[in-house]
Design an enzyme around this catalytic site. Structure first.
Site, mmCIF file in Angstrom:
data_model
loop_
_atom_site.group_PDB
_atom_site.id
_atom_site.type_symbol
_atom_site.label_atom_id
_atom_site.label_comp_id
_atom_site.label_asym_id
_atom_site.label_seq_id
_atom_site.Cartn_x
_atom_site.Cartn_y
_atom_site.Cartn_z
ATOM 1 C CE1 TYR A 144 -3.297 -2.814 0.110
ATOM 2 C CE2 TYR A 144 -4.084 -2.242 2.088
ATOM 3 C CZ TYR A 144 -3.912 -3.048 1.100
ATOM 4 O OH TYR A 144 -4.959 -4.015 0.960
ATOM 5 C CE LYS A 195 0.945 -17.804 -2.512
ATOM 6 N NZ LYS A 195 0.225 -18.586 -2.347
ATOM 7 C CG ASP A 228 -2.680 -19.924 -0.425
ATOM 8 O OD1 ASP A 228 -1.624 -19.642 0.400
ATOM 9 O OD2 ASP A 228 -2.227 -20.518 -1.734
ATOM 10 C CG ASP A 252 -7.302 -4.168 3.754
ATOM 11 O OD1 ASP A 252 -8.439 -4.144 4.373
ATOM 12 O OD2 ASP A 252 -7.003 -3.689 2.732
ATOM 13 C CG ASP A 256 -12.573 -6.163 5.870
ATOM 14 O OD1 ASP A 256 -12.073 -5.730 6.839
ATOM 15 O OD2 ASP A 256 -13.003 -5.637 4.784
#
Ligand code: NAD
Length: 366
Positions: A144, A195, A228, A252, A256
């Site tokens: 970001y 990852k 994942d 993020d 959620d």
């Protein structure tokens, strides 16, 4: 006992409604515990735009700088939707605050009392005792914020956009420290999510977290998981996690997902911890509910104040070092809700209390 000063930025729509009740609960605890707290209100978000011409007025920022923490409501809503994106309340207030105070660690408890299981989309048998986990998201680095971040026209006329995922070892170490401290206050189990089979930043992330824990926190049981898989495991069996830590974008998305499996946004609090220390020598932080301004229910006196109340508990814990008062607030919310006081979002069609009634029940439980 020195006076502890905190900025109160209620924001917009349900922000001021739930903030007023959270402050009432806090005043009650302060009286009981003999604490001297000074709440210093200021405009932010849409209220900042309407009253001062910008979402984060200079006077508000100065007030925050002179305070020991920020208790934040939430900002934005239809009234300001037509403004250019850069001037929108969330982008023009919350992001600059995160940047200004280097709020690098976002701590989000994922809490669902077993009595509220029906609010979760997950099957009953998978959350027999509810959910009780914590997500720690790195908030100021990664994709970001990395540069270059741009869209360019290539020689052949095609358009190309680039975002850059970048992490320094020191940034990973400081978020790991926060994660370790949180794990130590719970079951001493930490899962780091990355990852590392694909991303270079994740390879450094995994190595740094492993080294940090081996050197500074051998008492904490550390595991690693690919993001994942983590997204799947979170819905399959959320309580296999206790505390998990991850980089900005993964956090993020996962936070959620966690909010959804925990039922109502009205119950979820969050803390964003900064690099700076306050006048107590403790981390400066911003504390806010996980949800937004809920314009659909604003002004009706029905919003759930629990998320805001639980955010004040996090402020007492992390920025003021008042663990006992924090734990008492958390226990009182649990007692009130499990004892039957429910706002409409968690009443499942049954009898509901309003915002004020919910706070009354919490105060009674205290
Ligand atoms: P929202 O979180 O405001 O609302 C989503 C749903 O959850 C709504 O049905 C709402 O009624 C419900 N809800 C949220 N909080 C609740 C509470 N305390 N009690 C009962 N029900 C609650 O999300 P949205 O509708 O997408 O966003 C509304 C506005 O809030 C937008 O302008 C958005 O930009 C802003 N927003 C601000 C923040 C922030 O300030 N940190 C975060 C998210 C959204």
């Amino acid at each position: 006992m020195p006076t502890i000063k905190f900025a109160v930025l209620p924001g917009d729509y349900i922000g001021p409604e739930v903030m007023a009740e959270a402050l009432r609960v806090l005043e009650h605890v302060a009286r009981q515990e003999g604490l001297v707290l000074e709440a210093r209100p200021a405009d932010v978000g849409g209220a900042g735009i309407d009253n001062h011409g910008k979402a984060l007025p200079d006077s508000t920022l100065r007030l925050c700088e002179r305070s020991d923490a920020i208790l934040f409501g939430s900002v934005g809503g239809p009234k300001w939707e037509k403004l250019p994106p850069k001037e929108q309340p969330e982008r023009a207030a919350l992001l600059p605050l995160r940047k200004h105070f280097t709020l690098f660690a976002n701590i989000r408890p994922g809490l669902l009392y077993k009595e509220l299981k029906a609010a979760s989309p997950i099957k009953d048998e998978r959350i027999a005792d509810g959910i009780d986990i914590v997500c720690i998201r790195e908030l100021t680095g990664g994709l970001y914020f990395g540069k270059p971040k741009e869209t360019t026209t290539l020689a052949d006329g095609d358009l190309q956009a680039v975002d850059t995922m970048v992490y320094r070892k020191s940034e990973i170490e400081r978020i790991t420290r926060t994660a370790v401290e949180t794990a130590r206050s719970r079951k001493r189990r930490l899962c780091s999510i990355d990852k590392a089979n694909i991303l270079e930043t994740s390879v450094l992330w995994r190595r740094t977290v492993s080294e940090y824990v081996a050197r500074h926190a051998p008492d904490v049981e550390l595991s690693h998981m690919y993001v994942d898989n983590a997204a799947m495991q979170l819905v399959r069996s959320p309580n296999q996690f206790d505390v998990f830590v991850t980089e900005n974008m993964f956090g993020d998305i996962l936070s959620d997902e966690m909010a959804v499996i925990c039922g109502s946004l009205g119950m979820l609090s969050s803390a964003s911890i900064g690099t700076g220390k306050n006048s107590l020598g403790l981390p400066f932080g911003l504390y806010e509910p996980a949800g937004g301004t809920a314009p659909d229910i604003a002004g009706k006196g029905v919003a759930n104040p629990c998320a805001q109340v639980l955010s004040t508990a996090l402020m007492l814990r992390y920025s003021f070092g008042l663990e006992k008062a924090a734990a008492r607030i958390e226990a009182a919310v649990r007692k009130a809700v499990t004892g039957g006081a429910r706002t409409a979002d968690i009443a499942f069609g049954g009898a509901a209390v309003g915002t004020r009634g919910m706070a009354d029940a919490i105060i009674a439980a205290l």
